[in-house]
Design an enzyme around this catalytic site. Sequence first.
Site, PDB file in Angstrom:
ATOM      1  N   GLU A  72       0.707  -1.082   0.006  1.00 15.14           N
ATOM      2  CA  GLU A  72       0.136  -0.173  -0.192  1.00 15.14           C
ATOM      3  C   GLU A  72       1.102   1.242   0.372  1.00 15.14           C
ATOM      4  OE1 GLU A  72      -2.393   0.639   2.806  1.00 15.14           O
ATOM      5  OE2 GLU A  72      -3.736   2.049   2.097  1.00 15.14           O
ATOM      6  N   ASP A  91      -0.436  -4.781   3.032  1.00 11.65           N
ATOM      7  CA  ASP A  91      -1.463  -3.570   3.829  1.00 11.65           C
ATOM      8  C   ASP A  91      -0.600  -4.091   5.314  1.00 11.65           C
ATOM      9  OD1 ASP A  91      -2.547  -1.585   5.224  1.00 11.65           O
ATOM     10  OD2 ASP A  91      -4.601  -2.025   4.069  1.00 11.65           O
ATOM     11  N   ILE A  93      -0.659  -1.606   7.126  1.00 13.23           N
ATOM     12  CA  ILE A  93      -1.742  -1.205   8.480  1.00 13.23           C
ATOM     13  C   ILE A  93      -3.273  -1.012   7.963  1.00 13.23           C
ATOM     14  CG2 ILE A  93      -2.397   0.141  10.408  1.00 13.23           C
ATOM     15  CD1 ILE A  93      -0.009   1.010  11.192  1.00 13.23           C
ATOM     16  N   ASP A  94      -4.257  -2.145   8.381  1.00  9.46           N
ATOM     17  CA  ASP A  94      -5.394  -2.308   7.616  1.00  9.46           C
ATOM     18  C   ASP A  94      -6.140  -1.529   8.656  1.00  9.46           C
ATOM     19  OD1 ASP A  94      -7.762  -2.235   5.344  1.00  9.46           O
ATOM     20  OD2 ASP A  94      -8.148  -3.708   6.222  1.00  9.46           O
ATOM     21  N   THR A  96      -6.375   2.349   9.305  1.00  7.98           N
ATOM     22  CA  THR A  96      -5.159   3.171   9.616  1.00  7.98           C
ATOM     23  C   THR A  96      -5.983   4.047  10.983  1.00  7.98           C
ATOM     24  OG1 THR A  96      -3.969   2.620   7.832  1.00  7.98           O
ATOM     25  CG2 THR A  96      -3.252   4.399   9.310  1.00  7.98           C
ATOM     26  N   ASP A 222      -6.552  -4.391  -0.289  1.00 10.54           N
ATOM     27  CA  ASP A 222      -7.274  -5.033   1.225  1.00 10.54           C
ATOM     28  C   ASP A 222      -8.043  -5.887   1.162  1.00 10.54           C
ATOM     29  OD1 ASP A 222      -7.888  -1.660   2.356  1.00 10.54           O
ATOM     30  OD2 ASP A 222      -7.442  -1.572   0.718  1.00 10.54           O
TER      31      ASP A 222
HETATM   32  C1  LIP Z   1      -9.055   1.134   4.991  1.00 11.87           C
HETATM   33  C2  LIP Z   1     -10.348   0.047   4.777  1.00 11.87           C
HETATM   34  C3  LIP Z   1     -11.558   0.717   4.744  1.00 11.87           C
HETATM   35  C4  LIP Z   1     -11.850   1.840   4.773  1.00 11.87           C
HETATM   36  C5  LIP Z   1     -10.798   2.956   4.868  1.00 11.87           C
HETATM   37  C6  LIP Z   1      -9.335   2.976   4.185  1.00 11.87           C
HETATM   38  P1  LIP Z   1      -6.180   1.632   5.350  1.00 11.87           P
HETATM   39  O1  LIP Z   1      -7.703   0.843   4.781  1.00 11.87           O
HETATM   40  O2  LIP Z   1      -9.676  -1.159   5.644  1.00 11.87           O
HETATM   41  O3  LIP Z   1     -12.732  -0.420   5.428  1.00 11.87           O
HETATM   42  O4  LIP Z   1     -13.379   2.162   5.300  1.00 11.87           O
HETATM   43  O5  LIP Z   1     -11.201   3.744   4.093  1.00 11.87           O
HETATM   44  O6  LIP Z   1      -9.484   2.439   3.115  1.00 11.87           O
HETATM   45  O7  LIP Z   1      -6.113   2.464   4.343  1.00 11.87           O
HETATM   46  O8  LIP Z   1      -6.535   1.543   7.028  1.00 11.87           O
HETATM   47  O9  LIP Z   1      -5.434   0.878   4.557  1.00 11.87           O
END
Ligand code: LIP
Length: 284
Positions: A72, A91, A93-94, A96, A222
């Site tokens: 990412e 990813d 940190i998913d 974030t 994601d």
């Molecule tokens: C996040 C997604 C989440 C979405 C956020 C963001 P990140 O990914 O997992 O579902 O609502 O806008 O895209 O950017 O934290 O890896």
Amino acid sequence: MTMDSTLDVYYEFVMGLTREAAKVITNSIKLRKTVDTKRGDWDLVTQYDREIEEIIIDRLKSQYPDHMFIAEESAGNNSPDLTDAPTWIIDPIDGTTNFVHGFPHTCVVIALAIRKEVVIGIVYNPLLEQLFTARKGRGAFLNGEPISTSEVDDFSKALVCFEPGFIKIESMAEYVVERLRAIIKVAHGIRTLGVAALTLCYVAMGAVDAYHIEGPGIEVWDIAAASLIIAEAGGVVVDRVSGERVDIMKPRAIGAANSKIADAMVKIIRETDERVDQMKNSTH
Ligand code: LIP
């Protein structure tokens, strides 16, 4: 070595690495973070996202120098290419935004694709000690215990997760509001967690029956790992337009406990979008 035993070697290596990288989340969750905004205030990055990505890529690169990477924070706004080569999809940190707020639904996500097919998926939330794993053809697991999707096949009994944050994007707002309204009317309940990979894993463990995610910045990292975890748990991840198996490189995804629930969600979204299109055309 057979393909399976080669995969086992990759798997063992990356499991250790995931645990090590995830310590950064545990150690920094309560600290003040430096937060940068990417596409909008719904799309954040911190120094810890970059640190974790660096740890994972450096270690994988030195172990497997001929492998490819799609990650990412290194990808920026470029749409990455997936080739036939072994490719680690990361990813760091998913969720974030959750991480920034200390909301404990956040995770490290790593998948391995070979010949464009995901063969290893790992989603790890070290804060709640939830480690979701799958290897192709060998089942899905939470902390080493087998998991499977729910048996709910009637949408009115389904607990559905959804990401309403994209209402902030003007071109998407009406679609997202109307999809939300339509799902709330029909489903048993609706929840929103702000973390795509973990929410898909909640579908895999049978705690959620369907989940829809689509929007700018929602990319292969994601959904790659969790789409294997859902499939190995008996569920499906489909494209919300065609209703066919999702193309992980174009994630406008619906993860569901089974095809019946996925079909119901595809239909609700299709009919809702048609209504929004009609409304928009009639006001022009
Ligand atoms: C996040 C997604 C989440 C979405 C956020 C963001 P990140 O990914 O997992 O579902 O609502 O806008 O895209 O950017 O934290 O890896």
